[in-house]
Write a protein that holds these residues in place. Structure first.
Motif, mmCIF file in Angstrom:
data_model
loop_
_atom_site.group_PDB
_atom_site.id
_atom_site.type_symbol
_atom_site.label_atom_id
_atom_site.label_comp_id
_atom_site.label_asym_id
_atom_site.label_seq_id
_atom_site.Cartn_x
_atom_site.Cartn_y
_atom_site.Cartn_z
ATOM 1 N N ALA A 3 -12.401 3.708 3.866
ATOM 2 C CA ALA A 3 -11.337 3.039 4.606
ATOM 3 C C ALA A 3 -11.541 3.192 6.107
ATOM 4 N N ALA A 4 -12.032 4.384 6.537
ATOM 5 C CA ALA A 4 -12.253 4.605 7.954
ATOM 6 C C ALA A 4 -13.284 3.634 8.499
ATOM 7 N N ALA A 5 -14.317 3.364 7.684
ATOM 8 C CA ALA A 5 -15.347 2.435 8.133
ATOM 9 C C ALA A 5 -14.781 1.040 8.321
ATOM 10 N N ILE A 6 -13.857 0.668 7.501
ATOM 11 C CA ILE A 6 -13.259 -0.664 7.606
ATOM 12 C C ILE A 6 -12.443 -0.784 8.883
ATOM 13 N N MET A 7 -11.721 0.283 9.211
ATOM 14 C CA MET A 7 -10.768 0.205 10.306
ATOM 15 C C MET A 7 -11.397 0.519 11.658
ATOM 16 N N THR A 8 -12.708 0.757 11.706
ATOM 17 C CA THR A 8 -13.347 0.989 13.004
ATOM 18 C C THR A 8 -14.363 -0.099 13.282
ATOM 19 N N SER A 9 -15.637 0.203 13.143
ATOM 20 C CA SER A 9 -16.655 -0.744 13.614
ATOM 21 C C SER A 9 -17.657 -1.055 12.522
ATOM 22 N N GLU A 10 -17.219 -1.574 11.417
ATOM 23 C CA GLU A 10 -18.109 -1.957 10.325
ATOM 24 C C GLU A 10 -18.801 -3.272 10.667
ATOM 25 N N THR A 18 -10.578 -2.531 -2.467
ATOM 26 C CA THR A 18 -9.859 -1.930 -3.582
ATOM 27 C C THR A 18 -8.756 -1.052 -3.004
ATOM 28 N N VAL A 19 -7.647 -0.979 -3.693
ATOM 29 C CA VAL A 19 -6.519 -0.149 -3.272
ATOM 30 C C VAL A 19 -6.110 0.699 -4.477
ATOM 31 N N SER A 20 -6.177 2.009 -4.320
ATOM 32 C CA SER A 20 -5.866 2.893 -5.448
ATOM 33 C C SER A 20 -5.525 4.277 -4.936
ATOM 34 N N ARG A 21 -5.031 5.121 -5.826
ATOM 35 C CA ARG A 21 -4.799 6.517 -5.468
ATOM 36 C C ARG A 21 -6.115 7.212 -5.201
ATOM 37 N N ASP A 22 -7.100 6.934 -6.062
ATOM 38 C CA ASP A 22 -8.440 7.498 -5.911
ATOM 39 C C ASP A 22 -9.395 6.568 -6.642
ATOM 40 N N VAL A 23 -10.201 5.823 -5.887
ATOM 41 C CA VAL A 23 -11.064 4.802 -6.490
ATOM 42 C C VAL A 23 -12.101 5.412 -7.429
ATOM 43 N N SER A 24 -12.379 6.703 -7.274
ATOM 44 C CA SER A 24 -13.358 7.337 -8.163
ATOM 45 C C SER A 24 -12.850 7.411 -9.601
ATOM 46 N N ASN A 25 -11.550 7.228 -9.787
ATOM 47 C CA ASN A 25 -11.012 7.183 -11.145
ATOM 48 C C ASN A 25 -11.316 5.866 -11.845
ATOM 49 N N THR A 45 -6.724 3.949 0.151
ATOM 50 C CA THR A 45 -5.669 4.586 -0.625
ATOM 51 C C THR A 45 -4.385 3.783 -0.417
ATOM 52 N N PHE A 46 -3.365 4.110 -1.168
ATOM 53 C CA PHE A 46 -2.101 3.398 -1.008
ATOM 54 C C PHE A 46 -1.558 3.561 0.414
ATOM 55 N N ASP A 47 -1.622 4.773 0.963
ATOM 56 C CA ASP A 47 -1.110 5.009 2.311
ATOM 57 C C ASP A 47 -1.933 4.251 3.340
ATOM 58 N N GLU A 48 -3.259 4.256 3.187
ATOM 59 C CA GLU A 48 -4.122 3.539 4.129
ATOM 60 C C GLU A 48 -3.902 2.035 4.064
ATOM 61 N N ALA A 49 -3.691 1.527 2.859
ATOM 62 C CA ALA A 49 -3.476 0.083 2.702
ATOM 63 C C ALA A 49 -2.202 -0.361 3.401
ATOM 64 N N ALA A 50 -1.146 0.449 3.296
ATOM 65 C CA ALA A 50 0.116 0.093 3.937
ATOM 66 C C ALA A 50 -0.059 -0.043 5.450
ATOM 67 N N GLU A 75 4.847 5.772 -7.815
ATOM 68 C CA GLU A 75 4.590 5.157 -6.513
ATOM 69 C C GLU A 75 4.841 3.647 -6.537
ATOM 70 N N LEU A 76 5.652 3.177 -7.494
ATOM 71 C CA LEU A 76 5.842 1.728 -7.636
ATOM 72 C C LEU A 76 6.425 1.092 -6.371
ATOM 73 N N THR A 77 7.311 1.796 -5.703
ATOM 74 C CA THR A 77 7.902 1.239 -4.486
ATOM 75 C C THR A 77 6.840 1.003 -3.422
ATOM 76 N N LYS A 78 5.953 1.978 -3.269
ATOM 77 C CA LYS A 78 4.874 1.860 -2.284
ATOM 78 C C LYS A 78 3.905 0.738 -2.669
ATOM 79 N N ILE A 79 3.531 0.691 -3.942
ATOM 80 C CA ILE A 79 2.607 -0.346 -4.417
ATOM 81 C C ILE A 79 3.240 -1.725 -4.285
ATOM 82 N N SER A 80 4.524 -1.819 -4.591
ATOM 83 C CA SER A 80 5.223 -3.100 -4.451
ATOM 84 C C SER A 80 5.203 -3.571 -3.007
ATOM 85 N N GLY A 81 5.368 -2.639 -2.069
ATOM 86 C CA GLY A 81 5.314 -2.993 -0.654
ATOM 87 C C GLY A 81 3.950 -3.521 -0.245
#
Length: 423
Positions: A3-10, A18-25, A45-50, A75-81
């Motif tokens: 996510a950090a790579a996306i939000m800087t200088s990729e 992908t948006v998940s609690r942990d994509v490795s799952n 992650t969900f927090d990063e996506a928001a 976390e349905l409220t967060k995912i719904s947002g």
């Protein structure tokens, strides 16, 4: 890819995340994303996506793939947002679910996910979902639902689809469908009007798709008409007037599409026919209850994919147990969403029948299913109500089975109202 790579200088353009609690799952999702997009994707992650979706860079995304499992239901409220934010920015949403409860899945799908894929991902499922997103036009405001005919936009509803399928003959699927539809259609009747309570009950229709032995006409004392066959035989030219003419009203509360006058082959309808019919019904009703034939046909897949919950009725006997296993194998072999199935045990033992309750528990454990609904035996009252063409609410309102239908209808209506209020 982080996510950090996306939000800087990729340097490479990011087409999706992908948006998940942990994509490795979701290792299969990682493999499929790399196959489809190479390096042109990231994970959040969900927090990063928001946070990220509120930034201008997010507008470059073509879609996000939200992956959830049973642990994410808190976390349905967060995912719904996240889904709402993505839809506001015209970013497509693919929902990927692993062992999520039907209620949670229903809530997320109602918020506007463009496609749904079960996890573990069936081979080629993500590829097909991405292709479908590419084939659909970008969703401008007030556009009609995907796959809906153009005339469906004239309806102001987005109905919940609730098929009812008896996994064995005589398990009471038609009785269940009819009484559930009636209870939802009258759920607010006779109640005192409160500030936050709707003044009218939801609009509900019952579609009897058992083209050979459909019983809705009998159980509600309605005539069967030729216009129904004419509409089903040419759904490509069906419009809202044709649809309304085919519907019959029971007590001015519940609209019903009965089975045709004559026995017809089940393959009269195709998957495309069912898409048009269900989309038309959804555009004009809050709830669409479908009485399915017990036979699995070519368009069962279409109805299952359109469904929000799919009620599968069984009894406490060996034939039902065997048919559950057959149904599960058939759906899994085709990569279809078995998590939509909500198993209903009809004619369940009374609470005082300890031996019967033990048998129910053993049945659920041996089939590895959850029996979420236990409906009591209506006995003679059910037979008498059906023979007189009346729902239990009008024939025997005090029997325990009627109260169970009332409770189920209330929970479904309240859930839908809560989802609409949140949206």
């Amino acid at each position: 890819m982080t996510a950090a790579a996306i939000m800087t200088s990729e340097p490479a353009p990011i087409q999706a995340c992908t948006v998940s609690r942990d994509v490795s799952n979701f290792d299969l999702l990682i493999e499929d994303m790399e196959t489809e997009l190479g390096e042109s994707w990231g994970d959040l992650t969900f927090d990063e996506a928001a946070i990220f979706l509120s930034q201008p860079d997010a507008e470059q995304l073509e879609f996000i793939a939200i992956a959830v499992d049973g642990e994410d239901e808190d976390e349905l409220t967060k995912i719904s947002g996240i889904i709402t934010e993505a839809k506001d920015r015209n970013i497509r949403v693919i929902l990927i679910a692993d062992e999520v409860s039907p209620i949670a899945l229903h809530q997320l799908l109602r918020l506007g996910a463009d496609d749904f894929v079960p996890y573990p991902l069936p081979e080629g499922a993500l590829h097909d979902a991405i292709e479908r997103l590419g084939q659909a036009a970008p969703p401008p405001e007030m556009s009609p639902p995907m796959h809906a005919p153009t005339f469906a936009a004239t309806g102001n509803h987005d109905g919940v689809v609730l098929p009812v399928h008896g996994l064995s003959g005589g398990v009471g699927a038609s009785t269940f469908a009819m009484n559930l539809a009636w209870e939802m259609a009258t759920i607010h009747d006779g109640k005192k009007k409160k500030k936050k309570e709707p003044s009218t009950s939801p609009k509900v229709c019952l579609l009897d798709l058992d083209l050979q032995f459909g019983a809705a006409a009998t159980y509600l004392d309605l005539p069967r008409r030729e216009v129904i066959y004419e509409m089903l035989a040419d759904t490509e030219h069906m419009d809202k007037e044709t649809f309304r003419q085919a519907m019959l009203s029971f007590n001015d509360k519940l609209d019903v599409l009965t089975a045709p006058t004559d026995m017809l082959p089940l393959d009269l309808l195709s998957g495309e026919d069912l898409e048009r019919l269900i989309d038309m019904a959804r555009a004009h009703y809050d709830f669409v209850v479908i009485d399915m034939p017990s036979t699995v046909v070519s368009w069962t897949e279409t109805v299952l994919n359109k469904a929000h919950l799919y009620f599968a009725l069984i009894e406490l006997d060996m034939r039902s147990a065997q048919n559950v296993l057959r149904m599960q194998r058939a759906l899994k072999s085709e990569g279809l969403p078995t998590e939509k199935l909500r198993y209903v045990l009809n004619r369940a033992p009374k609470f005082t029948d300890l031996n019967g309750k033990a048998r129910v528990k053993r049945l659920a454990e041996s089939l590895d299913i959850s029996l979420e609904l236990l409906m009591s035996d209506g006995g003679k009252q059910i037979t008498q109500a059906n023979d007189h063409g009346l729902p239990l609410a009008l024939s025997a309102p005090k029997v325990p089975l009627r109260k169970e239908f009332q409770k189920l209808a209330g929970s479904l209506v309240e859930l839908n109202e809560a989802v609409e209020a949140a949206a």
